[in-house]
Design a protein around this motif. Structure first.
Motif, PDB file in Angstrom:
ATOM      1  N   ASN A  83       0.708  -1.321  -0.025  1.00 25.88           N
ATOM      2  CA  ASN A  83      -0.074   0.157   0.036  1.00 25.88           C
ATOM      3  C   ASN A  83       0.965   1.158  -0.189  1.00 25.88           C
ATOM      4  O   ASN A  83       0.133   2.448   0.170  1.00 25.88           O
ATOM      5  N   SER A  84       2.037   1.123  -0.132  1.00 24.17           N
ATOM      6  CA  SER A  84       2.997   2.286  -0.208  1.00 24.17           C
ATOM      7  C   SER A  84       2.569   3.254  -1.183  1.00 24.17           C
ATOM      8  O   SER A  84       2.223   3.020  -2.314  1.00 24.17           O
ATOM      9  N   THR A  85       2.648   4.576  -0.957  1.00 21.89           N
ATOM     10  CA  THR A  85       2.303   5.630  -1.804  1.00 21.89           C
ATOM     11  C   THR A  85       3.360   5.476  -3.188  1.00 21.89           C
ATOM     12  O   THR A  85       2.904   6.305  -4.264  1.00 21.89           O
ATOM     13  N   GLU A  86       4.679   5.189  -3.038  1.00 22.11           N
ATOM     14  CA  GLU A  86       5.449   5.222  -3.758  1.00 22.11           C
ATOM     15  C   GLU A  86       5.742   3.968  -4.739  1.00 22.11           C
ATOM     16  O   GLU A  86       6.412   3.738  -5.729  1.00 22.11           O
ATOM     17  N   VAL A  87       4.784   3.094  -4.635  1.00 20.64           N
ATOM     18  CA  VAL A  87       4.812   1.745  -5.348  1.00 20.64           C
ATOM     19  C   VAL A  87       3.802   2.283  -6.452  1.00 20.64           C
ATOM     20  O   VAL A  87       3.042   2.663  -6.691  1.00 20.64           O
ATOM     21  N   PRO A  88       4.555   1.637  -7.878  1.00 21.57           N
ATOM     22  CA  PRO A  88       3.850   1.833  -8.996  1.00 21.57           C
ATOM     23  C   PRO A  88       2.595   1.307  -9.280  1.00 21.57           C
ATOM     24  O   PRO A  88       2.344   0.235  -8.943  1.00 21.57           O
ATOM     25  N   VAL A  89       1.572   2.232  -9.878  1.00 18.93           N
ATOM     26  CA  VAL A  89       0.067   1.417 -10.040  1.00 18.93           C
ATOM     27  C   VAL A  89       0.524   1.188 -11.573  1.00 18.93           C
ATOM     28  O   VAL A  89       0.112   0.121 -12.093  1.00 18.93           O
ATOM     29  N   CYS A  90       1.394   2.171 -12.342  1.00 19.25           N
ATOM     30  CA  CYS A  90       1.883   1.723 -13.680  1.00 19.25           C
ATOM     31  C   CYS A  90       3.320   1.796 -13.583  1.00 19.25           C
ATOM     32  O   CYS A  90       3.979   2.839 -13.480  1.00 19.25           O
ATOM     33  N   TYR A  91       4.040   0.524 -13.965  1.00 20.43           N
ATOM     34  CA  TYR A  91       5.366   0.208 -13.949  1.00 20.43           C
ATOM     35  C   TYR A  91       5.963   0.493 -15.173  1.00 20.43           C
ATOM     36  O   TYR A  91       7.041   1.243 -15.009  1.00 20.43           O
ATOM     37  N   CYS A  92       5.507   0.822 -16.178  1.00 19.62           N
ATOM     38  CA  CYS A  92       6.046   1.190 -17.312  1.00 19.62           C
ATOM     39  C   CYS A  92       6.359   2.793 -17.456  1.00 19.62           C
ATOM     40  O   CYS A  92       7.474   3.206 -17.861  1.00 19.62           O
ATOM     41  N   PHE A  93       5.438   3.522 -16.862  1.00 17.94           N
ATOM     42  CA  PHE A  93       5.559   4.858 -16.953  1.00 17.94           C
ATOM     43  C   PHE A  93       5.473   5.779 -15.683  1.00 17.94           C
ATOM     44  O   PHE A  93       5.458   6.889 -15.501  1.00 17.94           O
ATOM     45  N   TRP A  95       3.773   5.697 -12.944  1.00 13.14           N
ATOM     46  CA  TRP A  95       2.588   6.361 -12.208  1.00 13.14           C
ATOM     47  C   TRP A  95       2.365   5.687 -10.803  1.00 13.14           C
ATOM     48  O   TRP A  95       1.771   4.483 -10.763  1.00 13.14           O
ATOM     49  N   THR A  96       2.676   6.299  -9.966  1.00 11.08           N
ATOM     50  CA  THR A  96       2.608   5.929  -8.427  1.00 11.08           C
ATOM     51  C   THR A  96       1.481   6.293  -8.036  1.00 11.08           C
ATOM     52  O   THR A  96       0.837   7.245  -8.361  1.00 11.08           O
ATOM     53  N   ARG A  97       1.025   5.814  -6.775  1.00 13.37           N
ATOM     54  CA  ARG A  97      -0.278   6.147  -5.881  1.00 13.37           C
ATOM     55  C   ARG A  97       0.003   7.736  -5.857  1.00 13.37           C
ATOM     56  O   ARG A  97      -0.941   8.508  -5.963  1.00 13.37           O
ATOM     57  N   GLU A  98       1.113   8.135  -5.175  1.00 19.52           N
ATOM     58  CA  GLU A  98       1.371   9.728  -5.022  1.00 19.52           C
ATOM     59  C   GLU A  98       1.357  10.539  -6.161  1.00 19.52           C
ATOM     60  O   GLU A  98       0.931  11.486  -6.200  1.00 19.52           O
ATOM     61  N   ARG A  99       2.013   9.997  -7.245  1.00 19.24           N
ATOM     62  CA  ARG A  99       1.757  10.779  -8.424  1.00 19.24           C
ATOM     63  C   ARG A  99       0.666  11.045  -9.012  1.00 19.24           C
ATOM     64  O   ARG A  99       0.298  11.872  -9.429  1.00 19.24           O
ATOM     65  N   ILE A 100      -0.097   9.787  -9.213  1.00 19.15           N
ATOM     66  CA  ILE A 100      -1.659  10.090  -9.424  1.00 19.15           C
ATOM     67  C   ILE A 100      -2.526  11.066  -8.496  1.00 19.15           C
ATOM     68  O   ILE A 100      -3.157  11.786  -8.965  1.00 19.15           O
ATOM     69  N   LYS A 101      -2.377  10.717  -7.238  1.00 16.77           N
ATOM     70  CA  LYS A 101      -2.792  11.822  -6.286  1.00 16.77           C
ATOM     71  C   LYS A 101      -2.700  13.162  -6.516  1.00 16.77           C
ATOM     72  O   LYS A 101      -3.332  14.280  -6.257  1.00 16.77           O
ATOM     73  N   SER A 102      -1.214  13.370  -6.900  1.00 16.39           N
ATOM     74  CA  SER A 102      -0.670  14.870  -6.955  1.00 16.39           C
ATOM     75  C   SER A 102      -1.221  15.518  -8.218  1.00 16.39           C
ATOM     76  O   SER A 102      -1.230  16.831  -8.524  1.00 16.39           O
ATOM     77  N   VAL A 103      -1.683  14.978  -9.266  1.00 17.47           N
ATOM     78  CA  VAL A 103      -2.180  15.462 -10.402  1.00 17.47           C
ATOM     79  C   VAL A 103      -3.642  16.281 -10.284  1.00 17.47           C
ATOM     80  O   VAL A 103      -4.462  15.436  -9.695  1.00 17.47           O
ATOM     81  N   GLN A 104      -3.888  17.224 -10.959  1.00 17.00           N
ATOM     82  CA  GLN A 104      -5.186  18.115 -10.834  1.00 17.00           C
ATOM     83  C   GLN A 104      -6.140  17.394 -11.456  1.00 17.00           C
ATOM     84  O   GLN A 104      -7.410  16.910 -11.000  1.00 17.00           O
ATOM     85  N   LYS A 106      -7.218  13.846 -12.809  1.00 19.20           N
ATOM     86  CA  LYS A 106      -7.403  12.498 -12.392  1.00 19.20           C
ATOM     87  C   LYS A 106      -7.325  11.620 -13.706  1.00 19.20           C
ATOM     88  O   LYS A 106      -7.018  10.552 -13.784  1.00 19.20           O
ATOM     89  N   LYS A 107      -7.763  12.132 -14.976  1.00 25.86           N
ATOM     90  CA  LYS A 107      -8.063  11.384 -15.917  1.00 25.86           C
ATOM     91  C   LYS A 107      -6.268  11.540 -16.839  1.00 25.86           C
ATOM     92  O   LYS A 107      -6.093  10.566 -17.634  1.00 25.86           O
ATOM     93  N   GLN A 108      -5.597  12.350 -16.471  1.00 31.09           N
ATOM     94  CA  GLN A 108      -4.293  12.526 -16.984  1.00 31.09           C
ATOM     95  C   GLN A 108      -3.567  11.257 -17.025  1.00 31.09           C
ATOM     96  O   GLN A 108      -2.848  10.888 -18.200  1.00 31.09           O
ATOM     97  N   PRO A 109      -3.447  10.340 -16.058  1.00 25.98           N
ATOM     98  CA  PRO A 109      -2.525   9.351 -16.060  1.00 25.98           C
ATOM     99  C   PRO A 109      -3.077   8.240 -16.916  1.00 25.98           C
ATOM    100  O   PRO A 109      -2.413   7.561 -17.862  1.00 25.98           O
ATOM    101  N   ILE A 110      -4.495   8.031 -17.023  1.00 24.34           N
ATOM    102  CA  ILE A 110      -5.186   7.120 -17.909  1.00 24.34           C
ATOM    103  C   ILE A 110      -5.203   7.505 -19.386  1.00 24.34           C
ATOM    104  O   ILE A 110      -4.656   6.669 -20.161  1.00 24.34           O
ATOM    105  N   ASP A 111      -5.104   8.882 -19.635  1.00 25.96           N
ATOM    106  CA  ASP A 111      -4.862   9.462 -21.111  1.00 25.96           C
ATOM    107  C   ASP A 111      -3.692   9.048 -21.477  1.00 25.96           C
ATOM    108  O   ASP A 111      -3.188   8.806 -22.682  1.00 25.96           O
ATOM    109  N   HIS A 112      -2.523   9.468 -20.333  1.00 22.06           N
ATOM    110  CA  HIS A 112      -1.071   9.270 -20.959  1.00 22.06           C
ATOM    111  C   HIS A 112      -0.735   7.813 -21.121  1.00 22.06           C
ATOM    112  O   HIS A 112      -0.059   7.686 -21.987  1.00 22.06           O
ATOM    113  N   ILE A 113      -1.344   7.053 -20.651  1.00 19.96           N
ATOM    114  CA  ILE A 113      -0.810   5.402 -20.479  1.00 19.96           C
ATOM    115  C   ILE A 113      -1.516   5.036 -21.752  1.00 19.96           C
ATOM    116  O   ILE A 113      -1.033   4.312 -22.754  1.00 19.96           O
TER     117      ILE A 113
END
Length: 149
Positions: A83-93, A95-104, A106-113
């Motif tokens: 459950n660590s915030t620094e563990v990737p949700v997306c390993y290729c690009f 996108w960690t939990r923390e990075r996803i939480k930090s973007v205004q 929230k569709k940005q990670p999905i669109d980027h991937i």
């Protein structure tokens, strides 16, 4: 486009984790070769079809019958089991939990991937411990954040 993020067309086999007794999903052998630490890789049997256990409370990550590989035998932490915030949700690009939480947006990670998948840049079979596309994990995580707001 031959992509790791395409739906497989092979028949489904039921794999049951010997530890938690929940169903697992088949994972390509290239994933285990990429993820296992050298000491664990020495016990890997390439002729066997392993499965991935996604149960968060179970220490087993890969299994076949009674042979198992636990979390501590992998080179990276497993999103479903850490459950660590620094563990990737997306390993290729990355996108960690923390990075996803930090973007205004929230569709940005999905669109980027999705853009990266369309450009044939993903390598989930060797970067993601589950050996499959992470987009489902990212989408579920983003939705969970939206329900908290």
């Amino acid at each position: 486009m031959d992509s790791c993020c395409q739906t497989p067309t092979n028949p489904k086999t039921i794999y049951t984790c010997p530890s938690c007794l929940r169903n697992g999903k088949a994972v390509p052998s290239i994933t285990l070769k990429a993820m296992l630490k050298p000491s664990a890789l020495e016990n890997f049997r390439p002729e066997i079809s392993y499965a991935f256990c996604s149960t968060p409370s179970c220490d087993v990550v890969y299994f076949y019958d009674l042979q198992i590989f636990n979390k501590d035998t992998l080179k990276v932490p497993v999103f479903q089991k850490d459950n660590s915030t620094e563990v990737p949700v997306c390993y290729c690009f990355n996108w960690t939990r923390e990075r996803i939480k930090s973007v205004q947006d929230k569709k940005q990670p999905i669109d980027h991937i999705r853009e990266q998948v369309q450009a044939d840049r993903c390598g989930c079979e060797v970067n993601n411990p589950q050996g499959a596309c992470c987009l489902g994990n990212v989408t579920v995580f983003v939705r969970s954040l939206e329900t908290l707001q």
